[in-house]
Design an enzyme around this catalytic site. Sequence first.
Site, short mmCIF file in Angstrom:
data_model
loop_
_atom_site.label_atom_id
_atom_site.label_comp_id
_atom_site.label_asym_id
_atom_site.label_seq_id
_atom_site.Cartn_x
_atom_site.Cartn_y
_atom_site.Cartn_z
N ARG A 56 7.44 13.34 3.74
CA ARG A 56 8.34 12.48 2.98
C ARG A 56 9.20 13.30 2.02
O ARG A 56 8.86 14.41 1.65
CB ARG A 56 7.55 11.44 2.19
CG ARG A 56 6.87 10.38 3.05
CD ARG A 56 6.11 9.38 2.18
NE ARG A 56 4.95 9.99 1.52
CZ ARG A 56 4.91 10.38 0.26
NH1 ARG A 56 5.96 10.21 -0.52
NH2 ARG A 56 3.83 10.92 -0.25
N LYS A 198 6.69 3.84 4.75
CA LYS A 198 6.52 3.77 3.31
C LYS A 198 7.63 2.98 2.62
O LYS A 198 7.43 2.48 1.50
CB LYS A 198 6.42 5.18 2.73
CG LYS A 198 5.12 5.90 3.10
CD LYS A 198 3.88 5.10 2.71
CE LYS A 198 2.60 5.89 2.95
NZ LYS A 198 1.38 5.08 2.70
N HIS A 217 -2.75 0.67 -2.07
CA HIS A 217 -2.68 1.81 -1.15
C HIS A 217 -4.11 2.17 -0.79
O HIS A 217 -4.73 3.03 -1.40
CB HIS A 217 -1.97 2.99 -1.83
CG HIS A 217 -1.71 4.14 -0.91
ND1 HIS A 217 -1.64 5.44 -1.33
CD2 HIS A 217 -1.50 4.18 0.42
CE1 HIS A 217 -1.39 6.23 -0.31
NE2 HIS A 217 -1.30 5.49 0.76
N SER A 235 -2.67 10.35 0.80
CA SER A 235 -2.73 10.89 2.15
C SER A 235 -3.62 12.13 2.20
O SER A 235 -3.52 13.01 1.35
CB SER A 235 -1.32 11.25 2.61
OG SER A 235 -1.35 11.90 3.84
N LYS A 239 -8.90 8.18 3.76
CA LYS A 239 -8.83 6.72 3.92
C LYS A 239 -9.00 6.32 5.39
O LYS A 239 -9.79 5.44 5.72
CB LYS A 239 -7.49 6.19 3.41
CG LYS A 239 -7.27 6.28 1.92
CD LYS A 239 -6.10 5.43 1.47
CE LYS A 239 -4.85 5.63 2.27
NZ LYS A 239 -4.33 7.00 2.26
N THR A 240 -8.21 6.94 6.25
CA THR A 240 -8.25 6.58 7.67
C THR A 240 -9.59 6.97 8.29
O THR A 240 -10.22 6.18 9.00
CB THR A 240 -7.09 7.26 8.42
OG1 THR A 240 -5.85 6.83 7.86
CG2 THR A 240 -7.12 6.91 9.89
N ASP A 254 -4.43 1.78 5.66
CA ASP A 254 -3.58 2.37 4.62
C ASP A 254 -3.02 1.39 3.58
O ASP A 254 -2.88 1.76 2.43
CB ASP A 254 -2.42 3.11 5.28
CG ASP A 254 -1.70 4.05 4.33
OD1 ASP A 254 -2.37 4.78 3.58
OD2 ASP A 254 -0.45 4.06 4.33
N ARG A 319 0.63 14.01 12.79
CA ARG A 319 0.32 12.58 12.69
C ARG A 319 0.24 11.92 14.06
O ARG A 319 0.86 12.36 15.03
CB ARG A 319 1.42 11.87 11.90
CG ARG A 319 1.50 12.28 10.44
CD ARG A 319 0.55 11.49 9.59
NE ARG A 319 0.64 11.81 8.18
CZ ARG A 319 0.02 11.12 7.24
NH1 ARG A 319 -0.72 10.08 7.55
NH2 ARG A 319 0.14 11.47 5.99
#
Length: 528
Positions: A56, A198, A217, A235, A239-240, A254, A319
């Site tokens: 990003r 996002k 988030h 990130s 989390k995933t 997410d 990703r």
Amino acid sequence: MNSVHIPNDLSQLLEGSNVHIQLSVPQLVEKILSRNEGVLTSTGAISVSTGKYTGRSPQDKFIVQEESIKDKIDWGHSNQPISADVFNSLLQKVLDYLKQKNELFVFKGFAGADKKTQLPIQIINEYAWHNLFAHQLFIRPSDEELMTHTPGFTIISAPNFKADPMIDGTKSETFIIISFEQRTIIIGGTEYAGEIKKAIFSIMNYLLPENNIFSMHCSANVGVEGDVALFFGLSGTGKTTLSADPKRRLIGDDEHGWSSTGVFNIEGGCYAKTINLSREKEPQIFDAIHFGSVLENVVLNPVTRIADYDDSSLTENTRAAYPIYAIDNVILPSIAGHPNTIVFLTADAFGVLPPISKLTREQALYHFLSGYTSKLAGTERGVTSPEATFSTCFGAPFLPLPATRYAEMLGEKILEHNATVFLVNTGWTGGEYGVGIRMKLSYTRAMVQAAIEGELNHVETVKDDIFGLHIPLHIAGVPDEVLQPSKTWADPQAYEEKAKELAGKFRENFKKFTKVPAEIEVEGGPVA
């Protein structure tokens, strides 16, 4: 949430014979291959490169300073103001540019699995693979829903249109600009698809609280008895990975909302980091990457087209995007009850935070507002090694409203539903980054499982001398010495110095919160 404003030129653009609306996954894959935008992998996924931007560009994100929202936005580094004149001029240039394209691709779908507050969205893409990404990441409409779909927000993505900062009022060739009054987002100068994802999350983080819904988030899953767990974190903190638990059903990986009836996924897909991905460590994610999935910046064997997930030569931020139903064990629609357990994930590059600790309500709000982690390599442009950072509410780049607004909502939810909160360090142990080692995933999984199953609610704990955190003394499957970071360092004095250094950073960062109740800072923060 459904008021609509569609510029006339946008309506004309969508009426062109070059516009493909709501292509199926096979049709999009055919377009991607025929347009040489990507190649097929050995599993049938599409593999693409995002060029020089592999993360990003937060410094290039803006919100139009409009009358209806200007007094509500937390203006600053994460929410940079830009004038309506600059936005309108760039919007017109982007529309004129897209009119010249031989093909455009449009996806109509939704953000938010809860139909009571669902936002109809429209994504217009220069690239077919970006449209496939949107198709897999957001909620796909039924044929019946498509017939009555009216977009409440539109994203227009033109990666090959580059701004001229001297003329267009941007900071670089790249721009991500949100207009809440025009219900339009324009993205240009970057091929990184995460900007699309996002951008929608950012607007939902404004719209949901306006409807008294806590936007988060976080990832979320649910057990066989309906017990819900949330995993907050930036990130790369897990989390995933941690929410994809074969023993629990995935709600989402997410982005979520927490309403008066429970939690719901904002998205319809997952966007997982794949660096060092293996079937052994993360079987659900590994097996989800098949036909229709999108791999970003993953290196392939040129002959076999087998993905080399250990190769970071393009970026650490590799990703995979896939629909949530590619995971075997999911709940659909992605809605569940109120959370029992909340986990804050941090990747501590200092190597001094305990691998798991139980938080009081004051500590929970302190650490939520602090949002400490280490920004991992590749997630943003220019980040090549872990950097200690504080990202408010574990998601500062995506939060348009003041941090205290989200913290107040979390505090109310914790009290109302008696949720237990834990801080989990998935970062380093035995020393800081470069000296210590990354926490073993098997240990983290054992600790999180114990927390979710309520095994840590009444266990014996020891209070950390520096951070005041309550550390369990014993957890099945984890060596006792691992639980207390001071015992993992070869040099106790070096540990204490580094821990106090980080504690000082917490205090310095917290000074920016001038309207937080004193007990949160006094009772929630470091004690030494």
